[in-house]
Every structure is written in C-alpha cells, then in structure tokens.
Design a protein around this motif. Structure first.
Motif, PDB file in Angstrom:
ATOM      1  N   SER A  40       0.826  -1.207   0.000  1.00 53.70           N
ATOM      2  CA  SER A  40       0.000   0.000   0.000  1.00 53.70           C
ATOM      3  C   SER A  40       0.861   1.258   0.000  1.00 53.70           C
ATOM      4  CB  SER A  40      -0.938   0.006   1.207  1.00 53.70           C
ATOM      5  OG  SER A  40      -1.871  -1.051   1.134  1.00 53.70           O
ATOM      6  N   LEU A  41       1.878   1.292   0.844  1.00 59.13           N
ATOM      7  CA  LEU A  41       2.749   2.463   0.892  1.00 59.13           C
ATOM      8  C   LEU A  41       3.508   2.637  -0.425  1.00 59.13           C
ATOM      9  CD1 LEU A  41       4.215   2.392   4.523  1.00 59.13           C
ATOM     10  CD2 LEU A  41       2.370   3.813   3.612  1.00 59.13           C
ATOM     11  N   HIS A  42       3.895   1.531  -1.030  1.00 61.69           N
ATOM     12  CA  HIS A  42       4.575   1.602  -2.319  1.00 61.69           C
ATOM     13  C   HIS A  42       3.639   2.189  -3.373  1.00 61.69           C
ATOM     14  CE1 HIS A  42       7.316   0.589  -5.565  1.00 61.69           C
ATOM     15  NE2 HIS A  42       6.301  -0.003  -6.208  1.00 61.69           N
ATOM     16  N   ALA A  43       2.392   1.737  -3.364  1.00 63.29           N
ATOM     17  CA  ALA A  43       1.418   2.252  -4.328  1.00 63.29           C
ATOM     18  C   ALA A  43       1.168   3.741  -4.113  1.00 63.29           C
ATOM     19  CB  ALA A  43       0.119   1.466  -4.216  1.00 63.29           C
ATOM     20  N   LEU A  44       1.081   4.158  -2.868  1.00 64.52           N
ATOM     21  CA  LEU A  44       0.877   5.581  -2.569  1.00 64.52           C
ATOM     22  C   LEU A  44       2.076   6.408  -3.002  1.00 64.52           C
ATOM     23  CD1 LEU A  44      -0.808   5.235   0.940  1.00 64.52           C
ATOM     24  CD2 LEU A  44      -1.883   6.143  -1.131  1.00 64.52           C
ATOM     25  N   ALA A  45       3.276   5.866  -2.800  1.00 68.15           N
ATOM     26  CA  ALA A  45       4.482   6.570  -3.236  1.00 68.15           C
ATOM     27  C   ALA A  45       4.494   6.742  -4.747  1.00 68.15           C
ATOM     28  CB  ALA A  45       5.721   5.822  -2.763  1.00 68.15           C
ATOM     29  N   GLN A  46       4.016   5.722  -5.471  1.00 67.72           N
ATOM     30  CA  GLN A  46       3.941   5.810  -6.929  1.00 67.72           C
ATOM     31  C   GLN A  46       2.972   6.917  -7.360  1.00 67.72           C
ATOM     32  OE1 GLN A  46       6.757   3.937  -7.594  1.00 67.72           O
ATOM     33  NE2 GLN A  46       5.658   3.324  -9.459  1.00 67.72           N
ATOM     34  N   GLN A  47       2.014   7.234  -6.500  1.00 66.62           N
ATOM     35  CA  GLN A  47       1.063   8.306  -6.782  1.00 66.62           C
ATOM     36  C   GLN A  47       1.581   9.670  -6.318  1.00 66.62           C
ATOM     37  OE1 GLN A  47      -2.807   7.313  -5.113  1.00 66.62           O
ATOM     38  NE2 GLN A  47      -2.431   5.129  -5.488  1.00 66.62           N
ATOM     39  N   GLY A  48       2.801   9.675  -5.774  1.00 68.62           N
ATOM     40  CA  GLY A  48       3.386  10.915  -5.280  1.00 68.62           C
ATOM     41  C   GLY A  48       3.078  11.213  -3.830  1.00 68.62           C
ATOM     42  N   LEU A  49       2.441  10.272  -3.135  1.00 71.73           N
ATOM     43  CA  LEU A  49       2.078  10.478  -1.728  1.00 71.73           C
ATOM     44  C   LEU A  49       3.115   9.842  -0.802  1.00 71.73           C
ATOM     45  CD1 LEU A  49      -1.789   9.931  -1.859  1.00 71.73           C
ATOM     46  CD2 LEU A  49      -0.559  12.088  -1.572  1.00 71.73           C
ATOM     47  N   THR A  50       4.373  10.254  -0.948  1.00 69.30           N
ATOM     48  CA  THR A  50       5.418   9.716  -0.065  1.00 69.30           C
ATOM     49  C   THR A  50       5.204  10.138   1.382  1.00 69.30           C
ATOM     50  OG1 THR A  50       6.802  11.646  -0.579  1.00 69.30           O
ATOM     51  CG2 THR A  50       7.134   9.652  -1.912  1.00 69.30           C
ATOM     52  N   SER A  51       4.472  11.237   1.574  1.00 72.20           N
ATOM     53  CA  SER A  51       4.216  11.691   2.943  1.00 72.20           C
ATOM     54  C   SER A  51       3.347  10.713   3.719  1.00 72.20           C
ATOM     55  CB  SER A  51       3.553  13.072   2.931  1.00 72.20           C
ATOM     56  OG  SER A  51       2.357  13.045   2.180  1.00 72.20           O
ATOM     57  N   SER A  52       2.618   9.838   3.019  1.00 68.84           N
ATOM     58  CA  SER A  52       1.831   8.812   3.713  1.00 68.84           C
ATOM     59  C   SER A  52       2.738   7.884   4.506  1.00 68.84           C
ATOM     60  CB  SER A  52       0.996   8.006   2.713  1.00 68.84           C
ATOM     61  OG  SER A  52      -0.036   8.788   2.154  1.00 68.84           O
ATOM     62  N   THR A  53       3.907   7.600   3.959  1.00 69.26           N
ATOM     63  CA  THR A  53       4.863   6.750   4.677  1.00 69.26           C
ATOM     64  C   THR A  53       5.304   7.419   5.968  1.00 69.26           C
ATOM     65  OG1 THR A  53       5.670   5.729   2.644  1.00 69.26           O
ATOM     66  CG2 THR A  53       7.139   5.663   4.554  1.00 69.26           C
ATOM     67  N   THR A  54       5.617   8.703   5.885  1.00 74.30           N
ATOM     68  CA  THR A  54       6.062   9.422   7.082  1.00 74.30           C
ATOM     69  C   THR A  54       4.948   9.510   8.113  1.00 74.30           C
ATOM     70  OG1 THR A  54       7.633  10.706   5.772  1.00 74.30           O
ATOM     71  CG2 THR A  54       7.024  11.586   7.923  1.00 74.30           C
ATOM     72  N   LEU A  55       3.727   9.785   7.662  1.00 73.04           N
ATOM     73  CA  LEU A  55       2.615   9.870   8.605  1.00 73.04           C
ATOM     74  C   LEU A  55       2.418   8.546   9.325  1.00 73.04           C
ATOM     75  CD1 LEU A  55       0.213  11.230   9.918  1.00 73.04           C
ATOM     76  CD2 LEU A  55      -1.139  10.732   7.863  1.00 73.04           C
ATOM     77  N   LEU A  56       2.493   7.452   8.588  1.00 71.21           N
ATOM     78  CA  LEU A  56       2.304   6.143   9.223  1.00 71.21           C
ATOM     79  C   LEU A  56       3.449   5.842  10.179  1.00 71.21           C
ATOM     80  CD1 LEU A  56       0.237   3.898   9.279  1.00 71.21           C
ATOM     81  CD2 LEU A  56       1.498   2.744   7.449  1.00 71.21           C
ATOM     82  N   ARG A  57       4.653   6.292   9.846  1.00 71.80           N
ATOM     83  CA  ARG A  57       5.790   6.099  10.768  1.00 71.80           C
ATOM     84  C   ARG A  57       5.593   6.897  12.053  1.00 71.80           C
ATOM     85  NH1 ARG A  57      10.719   6.685   6.314  1.00 71.80           N
ATOM     86  NH2 ARG A  57      10.649   4.526   5.533  1.00 71.80           N
ATOM     87  N   VAL A  58       5.071   8.116  11.929  1.00 70.16           N
ATOM     88  CA  VAL A  58       4.794   8.906  13.128  1.00 70.16           C
ATOM     89  C   VAL A  58       3.732   8.210  13.980  1.00 70.16           C
ATOM     90  CG1 VAL A  58       3.842  11.083  13.984  1.00 70.16           C
ATOM     91  CG2 VAL A  58       5.493  11.099  12.107  1.00 70.16           C
ATOM     92  N   LEU A  59       2.676   7.728  13.330  1.00 70.59           N
ATOM     93  CA  LEU A  59       1.639   7.006  14.065  1.00 70.59           C
ATOM     94  C   LEU A  59       2.201   5.767  14.745  1.00 70.59           C
ATOM     95  CD1 LEU A  59      -1.320   7.220  11.496  1.00 70.59           C
ATOM     96  CD2 LEU A  59      -1.099   8.485  13.644  1.00 70.59           C
ATOM     97  N   SER A  60       3.213   5.150  14.159  1.00 67.25           N
ATOM     98  CA  SER A  60       3.786   3.932  14.741  1.00 67.25           C
ATOM     99  C   SER A  60       4.564   4.210  16.017  1.00 67.25           C
ATOM    100  CB  SER A  60       4.691   3.235  13.719  1.00 67.25           C
ATOM    101  OG  SER A  60       5.947   3.883  13.595  1.00 67.25           O
TER     102      SER A  60
END
Length: 496
Positions: A40-60
């Motif tokens: 899912s994070l890879h797919a979001l990154a392909q859409q230009g949403l690399t910030s989703s990875t950072t947000l999920l890391r903060v939530l973790s």
C-alpha cells in the motif's frame, strides 16, 4: 471552526460522522494487514504520496488506541519537526497523506464521545496494532530518534499551558500514546523530550482525578528518565515526584512517603534547600506523613515550606498562601486549637482577597478550614464553609472528582452532627459509590467513608442496612487498615 482548524479538519470530521450514521462496515481486524501495508505504501508513493509513509511512521511511535485528530492539526504541525523528516510531512501534506492511508484501509476514522461532561464528539484515527509494529520495525534506524522527537512534539503541542477541567478528556486519550512513546526512546536527547511531555501529561491526569493513569505514566517516565538521564536529573526527579503523588492518592502511603523522601533528599543535595522544586517536595511529603499517623511531622514539613516561601517570596505570595491553606487541616488534627484559630480565618480571608474566591488555593483553604471547625465541634460555623468548599470543588474539578467527593463527605459529617441525617446519608452514599469506581472498593478512604455511612444510617434508624454494610466492610477494614484503626473499631461496634 476554531482558529487552529483547517478546512479539511472539518471535512474529515464530517466524514467521521457520516460513516457513523451510515453504518459503513469497519475493516475486519483479522485482515492480513501485515502482508499488505508495504504494498500500500509503495502504491501511494507511486502516486506521489510519499508523505503517507512518514505519517504512518509517526503514528507507529504511538499506541494502537485512537489518536485524536487534533494531534495532526495545523497548530500541532506548523513549523514542526515532522517537516524535517524524510520524506517531509508538512501541515499541508497531512490531508492527502491521511486520505491515502484511509483509501488503503491502513487507518480508520472514528468518532469518540465522552460518557460524562457533555464534551462534543472527537474525531480520531485508529491503526491496526500489527501495522504499527511492522512499520516501526521497518523504519530506518537513523530516522527513529527524529520520529520519536516529532511524535513527542505533537503530543506536547496539544497539552494546555495549565490544567483545566475541560482538558481531561483529551488528556485521557493521549496517555496511552505517551506511554508507548516512552518505549521508543533510544538516546538521552529523545529521552528528555519524551519524559518531559509524559510527565506533564501525568500531572494533568492527576489534576483531572485519573490517579491510576497518572501513576502508570509517571512511573514509566521515571523509569525511562533514570535509565537514560540519571538518578539525579531534574526530569527524573519531576517524574518521581508525580509518582509519589499518584501513590498517595491511591492509598499506597508507605511507598509514597519513601519516593517523596528520596526525591526531597536528592533535590536538597543537587538544587539546594530553597529551590522551588525542593520546596515542592518539602511541602507535598506532608500528605503521606499525615496518613501514616505522623501529623506532627506533616506540620513540620509545612512549617518549613511556609517559612522559606514567606522569606523568599513574601508573606502573601500565592505559593506561601497555598502552603498555609494546607497547614490549616493539620493544626486541627494535632489539636492545636489556638494556632488553628489564629491562622485559619486569616488565611481564608487573605486567599479570598489575593488569589480570588474561586481559585484552587482558596477552595483548599475553605475545605481545610471547614474540616478544622468540624474537628473542634463548631458545627454551625462549619456548615456554610463546608457547603462553600463543595461548591468550589465542583466548579473547579467537576462533581465526581475525588477532591469534590472529599468535600462532599466532609459536609455529610457536619450535617450528621447537626442532625440532618437524611441529607447526610444521601451525600455519604453518593460519595462511597463514586469513590468505589474511581479509587477502588478497598482504598483506605473508601473503607473509612463506608464506615461513616453505616454510622449515619444507624443513627437514622436504618439499623439493618447499617449492619449489612458494616459486615461487608469489616474484613476489608481488618486487612487494609488494621484491627485497631478507628474505622475498624467503629465497624465492629455497628455489627455488635
């Protein structure tokens, strides 16, 4: 919409409420999320949403408990450490990042409503625990300290400058996240940031009357601080001070006195006897001392604090007045009627004039002065002051706060002495019921107040109910308070 809320904050709030109304199915908690979040994070990154990875890391960095949306608000994110992460997560990037995670079922939006107090629904985010563990484990090691610092900053920016009753619900939601963050510490720098936030949060939980949560968080913060910062560090001592306060409120008086004494001794050595935090310890150790039947030591601790504060700050400084307001109670319990009469009325008047009739210090002065009047048998004088204390406590803390219940039970004692048995019994019954929920059925205060309730019922002619209550209470009094404690003796008399 408040000054710190972005348009998408309101939109997400509408989304949350819309899901709740429409009954949109929740994601199955047994879904194999551990094998899909990377994709899912890879797919979001392909859409230009690399910030989703950072947000999920903060939530973790936090727990799987609901995360209040306010932690990601413009106010919390603006010019913050999240913008320095890799990839960066700025205030404007939170909305698309969060929507991306939601679209891939990595997060869910929920609406939490407080059960008491009438607070409005609070939009929050939940993330599956398996996802959080996997994301944290996969986060680059060199980024983990920065993630922890950013998560700590978001928590800290959501804390009020000072406690008020309206903040209690949000504080309760943040406690599990601060506890989880303490377990993410990896060096002294992150330890200091996280411990400071966790200790402040523990203090607010304490002020709100959630002594179990406060103690849990304070103990965890103290352990982390001592491990990373050292036994004598001020952050360690602050966390331990809150630990001692929590132990006291939960009836663990010997442990409270021991931790208070340890902190006081270190503060005297490291900071000096006249440092404000040393005086805080010097003052607050009086509480367990009094409950351990050492009231003269409690008076001495308060006298020392009062003398130093009066000399350094002034005789009518709010801190000096607060110590004096505390002292009123123990002049009564040590039967120093002359000192009580000299100090009590003058302190109440000074508090009302200087810090205001509704302040915590003035309410404390009313509460303790009413107790002293009751102790010396001046019941007609005690009643109006006790009623003022109940009103003040309820206005400050809420009707079910432990301190408000303490004032209510004092009023019930006064009313019983005046022969108003029905009102006294009703008040005492409400206090015992609420204290059992908040403090536990075997807390020393609950046992004493249950005995007092039984005595009131017996005086009111409800002998059968009084005996039944006393029979329930006696084995607990024997075990917790001891056979010679006055409450145990009175409980036994009621049965006989």
């Amino acid at each position: 919409m408040n000054a710190h809320q972005r348009p998408w904050d309101a939109a997400l709030t509408d989304t949350v409420h819309g899901q709740a109304v429409s009954g949109r199915p929740e994601r199955d908690p047994t879904h194999p999320v551990d094998s899909t979040w990377r994709l899912s994070l890879h797919a979001l990154a392909q859409q230009g949403l690399t910030s989703s990875t950072t947000l999920l890391r903060v939530l973790s960095c936090w727990s799987s408990a609901p995360v209040p949306m306010s932690l990601l608000s413009t106010h919390a994110m603006q010019d913050g450490l999240c913008g320095k992460l890799d990839p960066p997560l700025n205030a404007g990037g939170v909305e698309p990042a969060l929507r991306g995670l939601q679209d891939h079922s990595l997060v869910s939006l929920v609406s939490l409503v407080a059960t008491e107090g009438g607070q409005e629904a609070r939009p929050s985010i939940t993330t599956h625990e398996v996802v959080l563990k996997g994301v944290w484990a996969a986060a680059p090691e060199d980024q983990r300290p920065r993630l922890v610092m950013a998560a700590a900053q978001l928590l800290g920016r959501n804390l009020p400058d000072q406690w008020d009753a309206g903040a209690s619900y949000l504080v309760g939601l943040m406690v599990p996240h601060a506890a989880a963050l303490l377990e993410r510490i990896s060096d002294a720098e992150t330890a200091l940031s996280v411990v400071e936030v966790a200790t402040r949060l523990a203090g607010y939980a304490f002020e709100g009357g959630d002594y179990h949560a406060s103690l849990h968080l304070a103990e965890a913060a103290a352990h982390a601080a001592e491990n990373w910062l050292g036994r004598d560090d001020q952050a360690t001592l602050r966390a331990k001070h809150h630990t001692a306060m929590g132990l006291f409120r939960l009836g663990r008086f010997e442990e409270s006195e021991r931790v208070h004494r340890q902190v006081l001794n270190i503060r005297q050595r490291v900071l000096g006897p006249e440092h404000p935090e040393t005086l805080e310890s010097q003052q607050d150790i009086h509480e367990p001392l009094a409950q351990l039947q050492r009231p003269h030591e409690a008076v001495h601790a308060l006298r020392v604090t009062e003398e130093v504060r009066s000399r350094l700050l002034g005789d009518l400084h709010p801190a000096t007045l607060h110590t004096r307001a505390l002292l009123i109670e123990y002049l009564a319990t040590t039967d120093d009627a002359e000192a009580f009469q000299r100090l009590g009325p003058a302190t109440v008047a000074a508090c009302e004039e200087i810090v205001g009739i509704g302040s915590a210090t003035t309410v404390t002065a009313h509460h303790n002065y009413a107790f002293g009047l009751f102790h010396f048998g001046r019941l007609e004088e005690a009643e109006p002051v006790a009623r003022m204390a109940v009103e003040g406590r309820e206005n400050l803390h809420g009707a079910n706060h432990p301190l408000a219940l303490s004032a209510a039970v004092l009023l019930s004692w006064v009313l019983r002495g005046l022969g108003a048995l029905t009102e006294a019994a009703n008040l005492a019954r409400r206090v015992v019921d609420r204290q059992e929920l908040s403090l536990g059925a075997e807390h020393p205060y609950v046992l004493v107040n249950r005995t007092e309730l039984a005595s009131t019922l017996a005086m009111a002619g409800a002998a059968a109910e009084a005996k039944e209550l006393a029979r329930h209470n006696l084995p607990l009094c024997d075990r917790v308070l001891g056979a010679d404690h006055p409450a145990t003796v009175e409980t036994r008399r009621l049965i006989e």
